[in-house]
Write a protein that holds these residues in place. Structure first.
Motif, mmCIF file in Angstrom:
data_model
loop_
_atom_site.group_PDB
_atom_site.id
_atom_site.type_symbol
_atom_site.label_atom_id
_atom_site.label_comp_id
_atom_site.label_asym_id
_atom_site.label_seq_id
_atom_site.Cartn_x
_atom_site.Cartn_y
_atom_site.Cartn_z
ATOM 1 N N SER A 142 30.258 43.539 -10.365
ATOM 2 C CA SER A 142 30.644 43.696 -11.762
ATOM 3 C C SER A 142 29.726 44.687 -12.472
ATOM 4 N N ARG A 143 28.438 44.572 -12.242
ATOM 5 C CA ARG A 143 27.473 45.473 -12.878
ATOM 6 C C ARG A 143 27.630 46.900 -12.358
ATOM 7 N N VAL A 144 27.948 47.028 -11.083
ATOM 8 C CA VAL A 144 28.185 48.353 -10.520
ATOM 9 C C VAL A 144 29.376 49.019 -11.214
ATOM 10 N N ALA A 145 30.438 48.264 -11.419
ATOM 11 C CA ALA A 145 31.627 48.807 -12.075
ATOM 12 C C ALA A 145 31.332 49.250 -13.500
ATOM 13 N N LEU A 146 30.399 48.575 -14.168
ATOM 14 C CA LEU A 146 30.069 48.885 -15.560
ATOM 15 C C LEU A 146 29.150 50.091 -15.705
ATOM 16 N N ALA A 147 28.520 50.518 -14.627
ATOM 17 C CA ALA A 147 27.522 51.586 -14.726
ATOM 18 C C ALA A 147 28.121 52.888 -15.231
ATOM 19 N N GLN A 148 29.357 53.178 -14.890
ATOM 20 C CA GLN A 148 29.968 54.461 -15.268
ATOM 21 C C GLN A 148 30.115 54.603 -16.772
ATOM 22 N N THR A 149 30.281 53.497 -17.488
ATOM 23 C CA THR A 149 30.459 53.564 -18.941
ATOM 24 C C THR A 149 29.181 53.261 -19.714
ATOM 25 N N PHE A 150 28.073 53.002 -19.025
ATOM 26 C CA PHE A 150 26.818 52.653 -19.696
ATOM 27 C C PHE A 150 27.031 51.426 -20.581
ATOM 28 N N TYR A 151 27.872 50.501 -20.120
ATOM 29 C CA TYR A 151 28.255 49.333 -20.930
ATOM 30 C C TYR A 151 27.857 48.045 -20.220
ATOM 31 N N GLY A 152 26.699 48.075 -19.539
ATOM 32 C CA GLY A 152 26.279 46.921 -18.762
ATOM 33 C C GLY A 152 26.017 45.675 -19.580
ATOM 34 N N HIS A 153 25.725 45.835 -20.884
ATOM 35 C CA HIS A 153 25.501 44.656 -21.724
ATOM 36 C C HIS A 153 26.768 43.832 -21.905
ATOM 37 N N PHE A 154 27.933 44.417 -21.589
ATOM 38 C CA PHE A 154 29.193 43.669 -21.658
ATOM 39 C C PHE A 154 29.123 42.430 -20.773
ATOM 40 N N TYR A 155 28.467 42.549 -19.630
ATOM 41 C CA TYR A 155 28.347 41.422 -18.693
ATOM 42 C C TYR A 155 27.685 40.224 -19.373
ATOM 43 N N ILE A 156 26.684 40.481 -20.225
ATOM 44 C CA ILE A 156 25.975 39.412 -20.928
ATOM 45 C C ILE A 156 26.811 38.883 -22.081
ATOM 46 N N GLU A 157 27.224 39.792 -22.950
ATOM 47 C CA GLU A 157 27.890 39.375 -24.175
ATOM 48 C C GLU A 157 29.230 38.711 -23.906
ATOM 49 N N HIS A 158 29.996 39.252 -22.954
ATOM 50 C CA HIS A 158 31.326 38.689 -22.725
ATOM 51 C C HIS A 158 31.258 37.260 -22.208
ATOM 52 N N ASN A 159 30.385 37.033 -21.228
ATOM 53 C CA ASN A 159 30.337 35.715 -20.592
ATOM 54 C C ASN A 159 29.617 34.673 -21.430
ATOM 55 N N ARG A 160 28.513 35.055 -22.070
ATOM 56 C CA ARG A 160 27.706 34.091 -22.798
ATOM 57 C C ARG A 160 27.887 34.144 -24.303
ATOM 58 N N GLY A 161 28.561 35.178 -24.803
ATOM 59 C CA GLY A 161 28.791 35.307 -26.233
ATOM 60 C C GLY A 161 30.246 35.171 -26.603
ATOM 61 N N HIS A 162 31.055 36.111 -26.131
ATOM 62 C CA HIS A 162 32.470 36.141 -26.497
ATOM 63 C C HIS A 162 33.197 34.853 -26.120
ATOM 64 N N HIS A 163 32.971 34.352 -24.923
ATOM 65 C CA HIS A 163 33.690 33.157 -24.489
ATOM 66 C C HIS A 163 33.253 31.908 -25.254
ATOM 67 N N VAL A 164 32.096 31.939 -25.854
ATOM 68 C CA VAL A 164 31.634 30.813 -26.679
ATOM 69 C C VAL A 164 32.209 30.904 -28.090
ATOM 70 N N ARG A 165 32.280 32.129 -28.646
ATOM 71 C CA ARG A 165 32.633 32.296 -30.058
ATOM 72 C C ARG A 165 34.024 32.875 -30.273
ATOM 73 N N VAL A 166 34.788 33.035 -29.207
ATOM 74 C CA VAL A 166 36.095 33.685 -29.327
ATOM 75 C C VAL A 166 36.946 33.040 -30.408
ATOM 76 N N ALA A 167 37.733 33.863 -31.105
ATOM 77 C CA ALA A 167 38.647 33.406 -32.161
ATOM 78 C C ALA A 167 37.902 32.669 -33.271
#
Length: 376
Positions: free
Chosen positions: A129-154
């Motif tokens: 997953s982190r390898v796939a994110l390297a091209q967009t320089f968006y590696g923090h998505f791995y942290i925020e999506h799993n531990r942030g977005h899924h907790v606070r969604v909607a």
């Protein structure tokens, strides 16, 4: 068929060589914004679910895992080929921009591949997953999506949940900045609890950014520093493509507070669903987003349709085109949000700056004329 997407640069190259038409360097735009929406409409929807007896077998079938694993070598082969073409000297500036956007489309949908892999328990998949994110320089998505977005969604606290009355162009800076800030807070809190500083190689955000920096540096050494502006351009287009999909997935939806003051458990009704076949095939069933948020670790091939989930009028390919034009988006989506909440706009996730205007326009418990009372 999902592996057609990372082949976009090779498709573009082949079509240019075959026809001599430079317009095909823009194949990513043509496919994402023109061809895929049309295919979605022509093929239509399929709301059938796999039988319960087949779910365990589907989850265990490694064929579906390899469909996601193989995205990565094709993604990076396309990036290397694209860099060679961008710096080869034979392309006009317009063609280079077109190829950059095409590479960005692969990178943006690569974030979806990272999304699927990053939710899994196996360490190999999380690393990929982190390898796939390297091209967009968006590696923090791995942290925020799993531990942030899924907790606070909607909820109003989630930077990746769009609000009723909020245009995509207002949502974009809020989600990009807010998601980055949230990811840093989450990772800092994790490391502080372990008695450490956030400025450490153990910081998953810093290690992800280091991976991206190493990738960009290697490509600059291999193809010259003139490739760097194009790498930045494709990365920006890629993560903006992710964010316009984020905008679509939860627009206006809100979880209610319970008597304890906490938000209710996330359910299928808190995510927009789409059963359009074509986009689901190309996006690893991302559009069955309602089941994904209710069951985040469920593998894409086993995601299900729920009758009580609000349904988008078309697939993501068509919806992201609408999102770029706020008046069209509001005309298509706002009444659907109202219908989902029985006409009571107060139950929706409202843009604070437009709250008064929305209440004045829709009132409480009043359905817009000609719209259904309950979302399909």
């Amino acid at each position: 068929m999902g592996l057609i997407v990372p082949c976009f640069p090779f498709i573009a190259w082949g079509l240019v060589e075959l026809t001599g038409l430079d317009v095909f360097w823009w194949s990513g735009v043509i496919l994402l914004y023109v061809l895929f929406p049309v295919i979605d409409q022509l093929i239509g929807k399929d709301s059938a679910n796999p039988p319960d007896s087949a779910l365990a077998r589907l989850e265990a079938d490694r064929y579906y895992r390899w469909c996601t694993y193989m995205y990565l070598p094709l993604q990076y082969a396309g990036l290397v080929a694209g860099c060679a073409l961008l710096t080869g000297g034979d392309l006009s500036l317009v063609s280079r921009i077109g190829l950059t956007v095409t590479l960005g489309g692969v990178a943006g949908i690569g974030i979806n591949t990272a999304h699927e892999l990053g939710h899994k328990k196996e360490s190999t998949e999380r690393w990929l997953s982190r390898v796939a994110l390297a091209q967009t320089f968006y590696g923090h998505f791995y942290i925020e999506h799993n531990r942030g977005h899924h907790v606070r969604v909607a909820t109003p606290d989630d930077p990746a949940s769009a609000r009723l009355g909020e245009s995509f162009w207002r949502f974009l800076p809020r989600t990009v900045i807010g998601s980055l800030a949230s990811a840093w807070r989450l990772e800092k809190r994790r490391l502080t609890r372990r008695g450490g500083s956030p400025w450490t190689p153990r910081n998953d955000i810093l290690s992800a950014w280091a991976m991206s920096a190493a990738l960009f540096a290697a490509l600059a050494i291999a193809f010259g520093p003139e490739v760097l502006p194009y790498l930045v351009g494709q990365a920006v287009f890629g993560f903006c493509l992710l964010e316009v999909i984020n905008y679509t997935e939860h627009y206006g939806l809100l979880r209610e507070r319970t008597e304890s003051g906490r938000f209710e458990r996330c359910a299928p009704k808190h995510s927009w669903n789409s059963d359009n076949v074509a986009s689901n095939v190309f996006l690893y069933h991302l559009q069955r987003h309602s089941d994904h948020h209710a069951n985040p670790t469920r593998r894409y091939q086993a995601l299900r349709h729920f009758e009580d989930a609000p349904e988008l009028p078309t697939g993501y390919a068509g919806m992201i085109v609408l999102a770029y034009f706020p008046p069209l988006w509001r005309r298509v989506m706002d009444h659907r949000v109202l219908a989902h909440y029985g006409g009571d706009v107060r139950r929706a996730n409202l843009q604070p700056a437009r709250r008064g205007a929305l209440l004045a326009r829709y009132g409480a418990g009043e359905r817009p004329e000609g719209t259904p009372g309950v979302a399909a």
